[in-house]
Design an enzyme around this catalytic site. Structure first.
Site, PDB file in Angstrom:
ATOM      1  N   GLY A  60       1.416  -1.198   0.095  1.00  0.00           N
ATOM      2  CA  GLY A  60      -0.482  -0.260  -0.063  1.00  0.00           C
ATOM      3  C   GLY A  60       0.968   1.658   0.309  1.00  0.00           C
ATOM      4  O   GLY A  60       1.695   1.240  -0.389  1.00  0.00           O
ATOM      5  N   GLU A  61       0.666   2.341   0.995  1.00  0.00           N
ATOM      6  CA  GLU A  61       1.236   3.046   0.779  1.00  0.00           C
ATOM      7  C   GLU A  61       1.695   3.733   2.777  1.00  0.00           C
ATOM      8  O   GLU A  61       1.614   3.702   3.693  1.00  0.00           O
ATOM      9  CB  GLU A  61       0.803   4.239   1.019  1.00  0.00           C
ATOM     10  CG  GLU A  61       1.091   5.740   1.099  1.00  0.00           C
ATOM     11  CD  GLU A  61       2.569   5.935   0.789  1.00  0.00           C
ATOM     12  OE1 GLU A  61       3.118   5.464  -0.951  1.00  0.00           O
ATOM     13  OE2 GLU A  61       3.851   6.050   1.515  1.00  0.00           O
ATOM     14  N   SER A  62       2.996   3.147   2.997  1.00  0.00           N
ATOM     15  CA  SER A  62       3.966   3.303   3.354  1.00  0.00           C
ATOM     16  C   SER A  62       4.025   4.602   4.926  1.00  0.00           C
ATOM     17  O   SER A  62       3.605   4.295   6.370  1.00  0.00           O
ATOM     18  CB  SER A  62       4.993   3.190   3.964  1.00  0.00           C
ATOM     19  OG  SER A  62       6.569   3.961   3.693  1.00  0.00           O
ATOM     20  N   CYS A  92       5.774  -5.504   0.449  1.00  0.00           N
ATOM     21  CA  CYS A  92       6.506  -3.779  -0.440  1.00  0.00           C
ATOM     22  C   CYS A  92       6.110  -3.009   1.226  1.00  0.00           C
ATOM     23  O   CYS A  92       7.202  -2.958   1.743  1.00  0.00           O
ATOM     24  CB  CYS A  92       5.188  -3.571  -1.281  1.00  0.00           C
ATOM     25  SG  CYS A  92       5.901  -2.345  -2.234  1.00  0.00           S
ATOM     26  N   ILE A 150       6.208  -2.737  -7.522  1.00  0.00           N
ATOM     27  CA  ILE A 150       5.082  -1.688  -7.688  1.00  0.00           C
ATOM     28  C   ILE A 150       5.706  -1.026  -6.742  1.00  0.00           C
ATOM     29  O   ILE A 150       5.381  -0.518  -5.781  1.00  0.00           O
ATOM     30  CB  ILE A 150       3.641  -2.306  -7.176  1.00  0.00           C
ATOM     31  CG1 ILE A 150       3.729  -3.381  -8.213  1.00  0.00           C
ATOM     32  CG2 ILE A 150       3.078  -0.720  -7.608  1.00  0.00           C
ATOM     33  CD1 ILE A 150       1.267  -3.010  -7.493  1.00  0.00           C
ATOM     34  N   ARG A 151       6.440   0.582  -7.187  1.00  0.00           N
ATOM     35  CA  ARG A 151       7.260   1.157  -6.585  1.00  0.00           C
ATOM     36  C   ARG A 151       7.859   0.899  -5.495  1.00  0.00           C
ATOM     37  O   ARG A 151       7.481   0.953  -4.259  1.00  0.00           O
ATOM     38  CB  ARG A 151       6.156   2.394  -5.542  1.00  0.00           C
ATOM     39  CG  ARG A 151       5.503   3.103  -6.931  1.00  0.00           C
ATOM     40  CD  ARG A 151       5.002   4.410  -7.087  1.00  0.00           C
ATOM     41  NE  ARG A 151       5.402   5.352  -6.209  1.00  0.00           N
ATOM     42  CZ  ARG A 151       6.240   6.327  -6.570  1.00  0.00           C
ATOM     43  NH1 ARG A 151       6.465   6.355  -7.171  1.00  0.00           N
ATOM     44  NH2 ARG A 151       6.961   7.127  -5.542  1.00  0.00           N
ATOM     45  N   HIS A 186       4.896  -8.418  -4.117  1.00  0.00           N
ATOM     46  CA  HIS A 186       3.885  -8.819  -4.067  1.00  0.00           C
ATOM     47  C   HIS A 186       3.494 -10.228  -4.941  1.00  0.00           C
ATOM     48  O   HIS A 186       3.048 -10.477  -5.165  1.00  0.00           O
ATOM     49  CB  HIS A 186       2.819  -8.053  -4.957  1.00  0.00           C
ATOM     50  CG  HIS A 186       2.912  -6.200  -4.136  1.00  0.00           C
ATOM     51  ND1 HIS A 186       2.477  -6.041  -2.830  1.00  0.00           N
ATOM     52  CD2 HIS A 186       3.535  -5.716  -5.102  1.00  0.00           C
ATOM     53  CE1 HIS A 186       2.232  -4.569  -2.929  1.00  0.00           C
ATOM     54  NE2 HIS A 186       3.553  -4.101  -3.682  1.00  0.00           N
ATOM     55  N   GLU A 188       1.200 -11.789  -3.162  1.00  0.00           N
ATOM     56  CA  GLU A 188      -0.437 -12.195  -3.161  1.00  0.00           C
ATOM     57  C   GLU A 188      -1.037 -11.921  -4.302  1.00  0.00           C
ATOM     58  O   GLU A 188      -2.701 -12.004  -4.551  1.00  0.00           O
ATOM     59  CB  GLU A 188      -1.130 -10.994  -2.087  1.00  0.00           C
ATOM     60  CG  GLU A 188      -1.337 -10.111  -2.107  1.00  0.00           C
ATOM     61  CD  GLU A 188       0.052  -8.934  -2.144  1.00  0.00           C
ATOM     62  OE1 GLU A 188       1.669  -9.969  -1.620  1.00  0.00           O
ATOM     63  OE2 GLU A 188       0.397  -7.363  -2.221  1.00  0.00           O
TER      64      GLU A 188
HETATM   65  N1  LIG Z   1       3.583  -1.364  -3.897  1.00  0.00           N
HETATM   66  C1  LIG Z   1       3.122  -0.731  -2.249  1.00  0.00           C
HETATM   67  O1  LIG Z   1       3.432  -1.411  -1.408  1.00  0.00           O
HETATM   68  C2  LIG Z   1       3.895   0.490  -2.637  1.00  0.00           C
HETATM   69  C3  LIG Z   1       4.567   0.556  -1.622  1.00  0.00           C
HETATM   70  C4  LIG Z   1       5.125   2.817  -1.278  1.00  0.00           C
HETATM   71  N2  LIG Z   1       6.267   2.878  -2.030  1.00  0.00           N
HETATM   72  C5  LIG Z   1       5.221   2.920   0.272  1.00  0.00           C
HETATM   73  O2  LIG Z   1       6.329   3.820   0.132  1.00  0.00           O
HETATM   74  O3  LIG Z   1       4.660   2.495   0.715  1.00  0.00           O
END
Ligand SMILES: NC(=O)CC[C@H](N)C(=O)O
Length: 206
Positions: A60-62, A92, A150-151, A186, A188
């Site tokens: 997600g987004e940390s 991630c 993903i990023r 990921h 999942e």
């Molecule tokens: N797919 C992801 O979980 C990306 C992580 C996201 N770039 C972060 O800094 O949290």
């Protein structure tokens, strides 16, 4: 899907494993855990955390996850459970949450910690927002897994207690320290449940 109001009855065979459900791809982890032989539960509150034997922290987004963990009163309980030896698997953003130290984080960004490693946020993302690659993982001997990045972060360095399980393009992308597991990618999202099975096996042995 199971709900948090169902009593968590952990059995050796199908351990109750929470998925931190503040933000991110929670649903996919719930499905992967079920397929891997666990009994999944969403965890949003400290009372729900207390009911699970282990935890998955999704992608997600940390920065958002860190903020919400503080707002929901979960950050300290999470740190305590990890210190007390709860098995955890982070993907991630989840990997970032499990790093003792991060680079390129926001100034106010907190992590749970648990793995003696330095993780760089968005490390692969700057070169290539999102890609897939085959990754050989130590402990999974029947062929590489399809890594969805993903990023994605990478692990800049690991300390003494942490074990590198996989690298891609010269960078560490999977690490384990005791009962704490983290991947940059990921599993999942692929329908291949071998990494989740590896984690469920770690939980069964915990
Ligand atoms: N797919 C992801 O979980 C990306 C992580 C996201 N770039 C972060 O800094 O949290």
């Amino acid at each position: 899907m199971t709900t948090s109001s169902t009593p968590a009855t952990s059995t050796a065979d199908a351990p109750v494993i929470g998925v931190l459900a503040l933000q991110g791809d929670v649903r996919e982890h719930l499905a992967a855990l079920t397929a891997a032989g666990a009994t999944p539960r969403q965890v949003r509150r400290p009372e729900e955390l207390a009911e699970v034997a282990a935890l998955v922290i999704p992608g997600g987004e940390s920065t958002t996850m860190s903020k919400l963990a503080i707002i929901f009163g979960l950050l300290e309980p999470l740190r305590e459970r990890v210190r007390a030896g709860m098995p955890v698997y982070g993907t991630c953003a989840g990997m970032i949450m499990l790093a003792d130290k991060i680079l390129d984080g926001r100034d106010d960004q907190e992590t749970i910690g648990g793995i003696d490693m330095i993780v760089r946020r968005n490390a692969f993302g700057r070169q290539n927002e999102s890609f897939e690659a085959e990754v050989d993982i130590q402990g999974i001997d029947d062929g590489p897994v399809e890594g969805v990045f993903i990023r994605a972060p990478w692990v800049e360095s690991v300390g003494g207690g942490a074990e590198v399980l996989a690298t891609f393009d010269g960078h560490t992308v999977a690490v384990r320290q005791g009962k704490v597991l983290a991947t940059s990618f990921h599993p999942e999202l692929t329908g291949d449940h071998r990494v989740h099975r590896l984690f469920v096996e770690m939980v069964r042995r915990a």
